[in-house]
Design a protein around this motif. Structure first.
Motif, PDB file in Angstrom:
ATOM      1  N   GLU A   1     -74.883 -10.198  13.782  1.00 23.51           N
ATOM      2  CA  GLU A   1     -73.793 -10.899  13.090  1.00 23.51           C
ATOM      3  C   GLU A   1     -72.909 -11.609  14.102  1.00 23.51           C
ATOM      4  N   SER A   2     -72.629 -10.923  15.193  1.00 24.94           N
ATOM      5  CA  SER A   2     -71.882 -11.501  16.314  1.00 24.94           C
ATOM      6  C   SER A   2     -72.101 -10.610  17.527  1.00 24.94           C
ATOM      7  N   ALA A   3     -72.090 -11.226  18.708  1.00 25.86           N
ATOM      8  CA  ALA A   3     -72.260 -10.446  19.937  1.00 25.86           C
ATOM      9  C   ALA A   3     -71.707 -11.241  21.116  1.00 25.86           C
ATOM     10  N   GLU A   4     -71.114 -10.534  22.064  1.00 27.74           N
ATOM     11  CA  GLU A   4     -70.555 -11.164  23.260  1.00 27.74           C
ATOM     12  C   GLU A   4     -70.935 -10.352  24.485  1.00 27.74           C
ATOM     13  N   LEU A   5     -71.393 -11.042  25.502  1.00 29.96           N
ATOM     14  CA  LEU A   5     -71.780 -10.426  26.769  1.00 29.96           C
ATOM     15  C   LEU A   5     -70.866 -10.950  27.866  1.00 29.96           C
ATOM     16  N   ASP A   6     -70.300 -10.043  28.658  1.00 29.97           N
ATOM     17  CA  ASP A   6     -69.402 -10.416  29.748  1.00 29.97           C
ATOM     18  C   ASP A   6     -69.969  -9.880  31.052  1.00 29.97           C
ATOM     19  N   TYR A   7     -70.374 -10.786  31.941  1.00 26.12           N
ATOM     20  CA  TYR A   7     -70.955 -10.432  33.235  1.00 26.12           C
ATOM     21  C   TYR A   7     -69.937 -10.774  34.310  1.00 26.12           C
ATOM     22  N   ARG A   8     -69.465  -9.748  35.051  1.00 29.82           N
ATOM     23  CA  ARG A   8     -68.349  -9.922  35.983  1.00 29.82           C
ATOM     24  C   ARG A   8     -68.736  -9.553  37.413  1.00 29.82           C
ATOM     25  N   GLU A   9     -68.275 -10.375  38.342  1.00 27.67           N
ATOM     26  CA  GLU A   9     -68.433 -10.062  39.760  1.00 27.67           C
ATOM     27  C   GLU A   9     -67.313  -9.131  40.191  1.00 27.67           C
ATOM     28  N   VAL A  10     -67.660  -8.106  40.968  1.00 27.52           N
ATOM     29  CA  VAL A  10     -66.684  -7.131  41.439  1.00 27.52           C
ATOM     30  C   VAL A  10     -66.730  -7.109  42.962  1.00 27.52           C
ATOM     31  N   ASP A  11     -65.595  -7.366  43.600  1.00 31.58           N
ATOM     32  CA  ASP A  11     -65.536  -7.318  45.057  1.00 31.58           C
ATOM     33  C   ASP A  11     -65.927  -5.937  45.551  1.00 31.58           C
TER      34      ASP A  11
ATOM     35  N   THR B   1     -70.996  -6.167  23.572  1.00 26.99           N
ATOM     36  CA  THR B   1     -70.665  -5.546  22.295  1.00 26.99           C
ATOM     37  C   THR B   1     -71.064  -6.490  21.176  1.00 26.99           C
ATOM     38  N   GLY B   2     -71.461  -5.923  20.052  1.00 32.87           N
ATOM     39  CA  GLY B   2     -71.874  -6.768  18.945  1.00 32.87           C
ATOM     40  C   GLY B   2     -72.015  -5.993  17.658  1.00 32.87           C
ATOM     41  N   VAL B   3     -72.151  -6.738  16.579  1.00 30.32           N
ATOM     42  CA  VAL B   3     -72.329  -6.164  15.248  1.00 30.32           C
ATOM     43  C   VAL B   3     -73.650  -6.666  14.682  1.00 30.32           C
ATOM     44  N   VAL B   4     -74.431  -5.742  14.112  1.00 31.69           N
ATOM     45  CA  VAL B   4     -75.698  -6.094  13.475  1.00 31.69           C
ATOM     46  C   VAL B   4     -75.661  -5.659  12.012  1.00 31.69           C
TER      47      VAL B   4
ATOM     48  N   ASN C   1     -79.313  -5.548   5.143  1.00 30.83           N
ATOM     49  CA  ASN C   1     -79.162  -5.318   3.698  1.00 30.83           C
ATOM     50  C   ASN C   1     -77.817  -4.707   3.319  1.00 30.83           C
ATOM     51  N   GLY C   2     -76.760  -5.223   3.904  1.00 31.77           N
ATOM     52  CA  GLY C   2     -75.420  -4.764   3.551  1.00 31.77           C
ATOM     53  C   GLY C   2     -74.864  -3.673   4.438  1.00 31.77           C
ATOM     54  N   TYR C   3     -75.718  -2.979   5.190  1.00 34.59           N
ATOM     55  CA  TYR C   3     -75.263  -1.975   6.155  1.00 34.59           C
ATOM     56  C   TYR C   3     -74.933  -2.679   7.471  1.00 34.59           C
ATOM     57  N   ARG C   4     -73.985  -2.123   8.229  1.00 32.01           N
ATOM     58  CA  ARG C   4     -73.566  -2.743   9.479  1.00 32.01           C
ATOM     59  C   ARG C   4     -73.388  -1.684  10.557  1.00 32.01           C
ATOM     60  N   LEU C   5     -73.799  -2.019  11.772  1.00 28.93           N
ATOM     61  CA  LEU C   5     -73.648  -1.156  12.942  1.00 28.93           C
ATOM     62  C   LEU C   5     -73.026  -1.958  14.072  1.00 28.93           C
ATOM     63  N   GLN C   6     -72.363  -1.262  14.981  1.00 35.37           N
ATOM     64  CA  GLN C   6     -71.795  -1.898  16.171  1.00 35.37           C
ATOM     65  C   GLN C   6     -72.375  -1.248  17.415  1.00 35.37           C
ATOM     66  N   PHE C   7     -72.835  -2.068  18.363  1.00 35.86           N
ATOM     67  CA  PHE C   7     -73.318  -1.530  19.637  1.00 35.86           C
ATOM     68  C   PHE C   7     -72.348  -1.907  20.743  1.00 35.86           C
ATOM     69  N   ASP C   8     -72.161  -0.990  21.685  1.00 36.42           N
ATOM     70  CA  ASP C   8     -71.260  -1.204  22.823  1.00 36.42           C
ATOM     71  C   ASP C   8     -71.912  -0.655  24.082  1.00 36.42           C
TER      72      ASP C   8
END
Length: 259
Positions: A70-80, A89-92, A95-102
């Motif tokens: 349904e929506s998902a965002e990926l953030d790739y960060r450089e760390v000194d 994180t995103g939502v899938v 058939n009307g059921y929804r889950l969130q992955f993190d």
């Protein structure tokens, strides 16, 4: 007449559109930045090996194992000083059921045999440069094995399309898969979504339920199992390209009038 201020504003809007979709180095190495992600497969992004039903067959029986993003965002960060970090994180829905992955992951060195860890080996058009550009990340059990601080990887239930499909309270903890043999760590890069050589992300996981859905009449769900997540970068919307074309047309018109 098109003013300089309007032209500058249009260019500013066009530039902002690119900020949300970072470009990579020669389409081989993923750049640091925030990416909007969607299904890598035509029908799904999240897949479970079996339906989410209990040992008696109760639960989400009749619902296939394919969940669409349904929506998902990926953030790739450089760390000194490293390691670099990746949050996704995103939502899938199904058939009307929804889950969130993190997932909150840390980058790890490329210590895996390409034959077992890199999906690019399954994609004939993958170049060696693309294979070398794939970035790998840890999962909780991997960090525990080496004594590090475990990152997080979870799937939780959300409210659905109506009260009968409310999975609020359902929670799964995830670990890298498989438990034995060469591991398949989360990966991000070109040819990394197990489908094609677009910019993508994938991981393979085992899941264990830590809590059930709490809504009255909520379905029971499977206690443990496995699955995978396969995502591709969502391309710049057509409106963005149209805006860039318009800016180019305005610039050409301005040059014509000055000549």
């Amino acid at each position: 007449m098109i003013t300089k201020a309007l032209g500058a504003a249009l260019i500013g809007v066009a530039a902002s559109a690119f900020v949300a979709t970072p470009k990579a180095n020669a389409a081989t190495i993923p750049d640091f930045g925030t990416y909007q992600m969607g299904d890598a497969f035509p029908t799904h992004g999240l897949w479970f090996s079996k339906e989410l039903v209990d040992t008696n067959g109760n639960g989400l029986k009749g619902h296939n194992q394919q969940w669409s993003v349904e929506s998902a965002e990926l953030d790739y960060r450089e760390v000194d000083g490293g390691p670099n970090e990746l949050d996704i994180t995103g939502v899938v829905r199904n058939n009307g059921y929804r889950l969130q992955f993190d997932f909150s992951l840390f980058e790890i060195p490329d210590i895996y045999d390409p034959a077992c860890g890199r999906n690019g080996c399954e994609i004939p058009q993958a170049t060696q440069a693309q294979l070398d550009g794939v970035r790998f990340f840890n999962f909780p059990d991997f960090m525990e094995d080496v004594g590090g601080t475990p990152p997080s990887a979870t799937i939780i239930g959300l409210t659905g399309s109506d009260a009968s499909k409310d999975l609020t309270g359902l929670a799964y903890d995830l670990d890298i898969r498989p438990d034995s043999g060469p591991p398949k760590p989360p990966q991000f890069g070109y040819c990394a979504n197990w489908v094609d050589c677009s910019l993508g992300y994938s991981n393979w996981f085992d899941y264990t339920k830590t809590s059930d859905a709490t809504a009255t009449g909520a379905p029971y769900t499977r206690y443990a199992g496995n699955g995978d997540l396969n995502l591709s970068q969502v391309p710049l919307p057509a409106a963005g390209w149209m805006l860039l074309a318009a800016v180019g047309g305005l610039a050409a018109r301005s040059r014509f009038r000055r000549s």
